[in-house]
Structure formats: C-alpha cells, structure tokens
Scaffold this active site. Sequence first.
Site, PDB file in Angstrom:
ATOM      1  CG  HIS A 162      -2.039  -0.856   1.243  1.00  0.00           C
ATOM      2  ND1 HIS A 162      -1.943  -2.217   1.387  1.00  0.00           N
ATOM      3  CD2 HIS A 162      -3.358  -0.586   1.112  1.00  0.00           C
ATOM      4  CE1 HIS A 162      -3.158  -2.745   1.341  1.00  0.00           C
ATOM      5  NE2 HIS A 162      -4.041  -1.786   1.170  1.00  0.00           N
ATOM      6  CG  ASN A 194       4.608  -4.209   2.349  1.00  0.00           C
ATOM      7  OD1 ASN A 194       4.234  -3.110   2.751  1.00  0.00           O
ATOM      8  ND2 ASN A 194       3.771  -5.181   2.043  1.00  0.00           N
TER       9      ASN A 194
END
Length: 317
Positions: A162, A194
């Site tokens: 994201h 991430n």
Amino acid sequence: MRLHAVNTVKKLVLISGISGLSYYAGRQSIENKLESCQKETKNLLSKPALPIFSTVSAAALIPRNETFDKPAIIPKENRIVQIMRYGFPSLDNVRSFDDFVLSYDRRMRTAAWVFEHLTAESVKHNDAVDRAKCDFKPDESIHPFFRADNSDYKKSGYDRGHLAAAGNHKREQRHIEQTFYLSNISPQVGVGFNRDSWNRLERYVRKLTKTFRNVYVCTGPLYLPRKEANGKLYVKYEVIGSSNVAVPTHFFKVVVCEDADGKLELESYVMPNEVISDDTPLENFRVPPESIERAAGLLFFDKINRKMLSKINGKKL
DNA sequence: TTTCTTGT
C-alpha cells in the site's frame, strides 16, 4: 496558442488536468479550485458535446460514486480540501477517494503520489473495521491500457504494498476498502521491507498523531538513477506481469505535523525497495525534502507559509 | 499490531 483559445483553456484546465498548465492552476487556492471546478462542471453539463466523462481530472475534485446527474457535486464539508490543505504535489491524473487522494502515473501503472491526512481519531482502533474482508482490486476508473491487475503481481516475488496504508483508514470499512485499489499499490519487497522497515515507518507516522493534532503525509515511488560499470548513470527498474507494472527502486514519505499552536514540523524519508535490517534507525533514511522533489518531479506542501515551519528533519529553522 | 503470499 491562439489568444482566443486562452480563456477557454483557462476554464478547462481544472477539469481536464492539462499538466503543462498546472502553474496557472497551482496559483489558485484550493477553495477557488473547487469553486471554479464546480462552476465549470455545471457549465459543461449544459454542453453535451464536451467529453466530460472521459476527462481524467474531473474525477480529481469530485468524490467517487457521485454521479454527474446529481446537481450537488461538491459536498459542503469537503474532506479533499482538508487532505490537500497544503497543496497538490502535481496535478496529473489526480483522483480522490473518500479518505485519500492520489495522482496516477499511467506509464508506471502505479501512483505518482498519494496524500493522506491523519488525526488521533482517524487512526484509532475500530472493531467495526476488518482488514481481512478487503480484497485487492483493479481500479476500473483507470483506462485498461494503464491499469494494473492482480495477475501482474501473482508469483512476481513482490508484495502488493500500500502507498496510502490500510492501517491509516480505519474510520470506516469503506475507507480501508478503497486503499486496496491497485492504483494505490506498488510492487514492494515483502520480508525485510513492506512487512518490516517500511511498516515500521508507517507505524511511526501514525504514532505522530499522539503528539500532533494534524498529520499530513505524502507517499510515493521513486526510480532513481544508478551508476553502472561504464561509469554512466542509468535509471533501471524491473517491470512485472503482462501490464509491465514498474517496480520502484525507492519509496518516499514526506510528513508535515501541526501542533496545537499551528506550528509545523516537516520530516522526509527515502527507503530503498530492498531488504532493510530491522535495527536500522528510521532517522538514517531522512533526506532533505528538496532532493525528493527533484527526483520525483513534485513540489510538496507548496502552500505552507515558511514562517509557520519550525523544524525540518528535527533541525530547528 | 500490521504488513502480506502461497497452498489447500
């Protein structure tokens, strides 16, 4: 450009998002932009010959799921005005969601930047919101030529990371769900990036809402040049899937925090899209905001009054 | 706590 066309172009610039004219639009206040957009959209509605449905940035200032048929296009209390209070980094392919705004980079098949506004209330835990119910989904508002698909990420070795973090949008189920559009997703190294250091940076930004009443965050990918064996600089990045989604070499975050007196502090970070040791302090990734602006082709927080800025990356001004 | 993928 012929003179008689200039006025028409000025009127259309906010609707059509002609990037070359962004200087003109950039000089206007957000309020003026919205007012002008509303006015011009109404004008356009009376001229069916103009292709209002296919223009890109018409989506920019108009909340999604609002049809053009309804007369009240811009709600009175506009969340977008709040999120974008300190200016748009660019005006290319801007689109707004209920709780964040992004600029889409068609060539890279991912966003150029995403903008969020966080408060203690907006990031607090909410039992009614369930991340597990969310699915990554292609953003159908992007032309199929430029849209990423879930299949592009499958077995690519990269996470669907994201840009506007899911954890920042827990006020409503609808908000978190919108962060799962692939226009808000970039290929990110999973373990070591991430799921680890990048996540650590995201959690740190959320934590800033405990000490500051408003936190504004701009996040995006970078494709930085690297020196190769012949001594020359090249920008090289992998592309994945049949859509050729670009794998950024780095990601940035520029954060502005507002304290109770309205004083502003800026912090800016660049992290390489690679395995980063968990014991690396986040301060190691701080870089001057100007260098991110130059590398990304963006201008951050254009509308901040410099007198209100008290710190940049921890240094008093 | 939050960030995910893969295999069944």
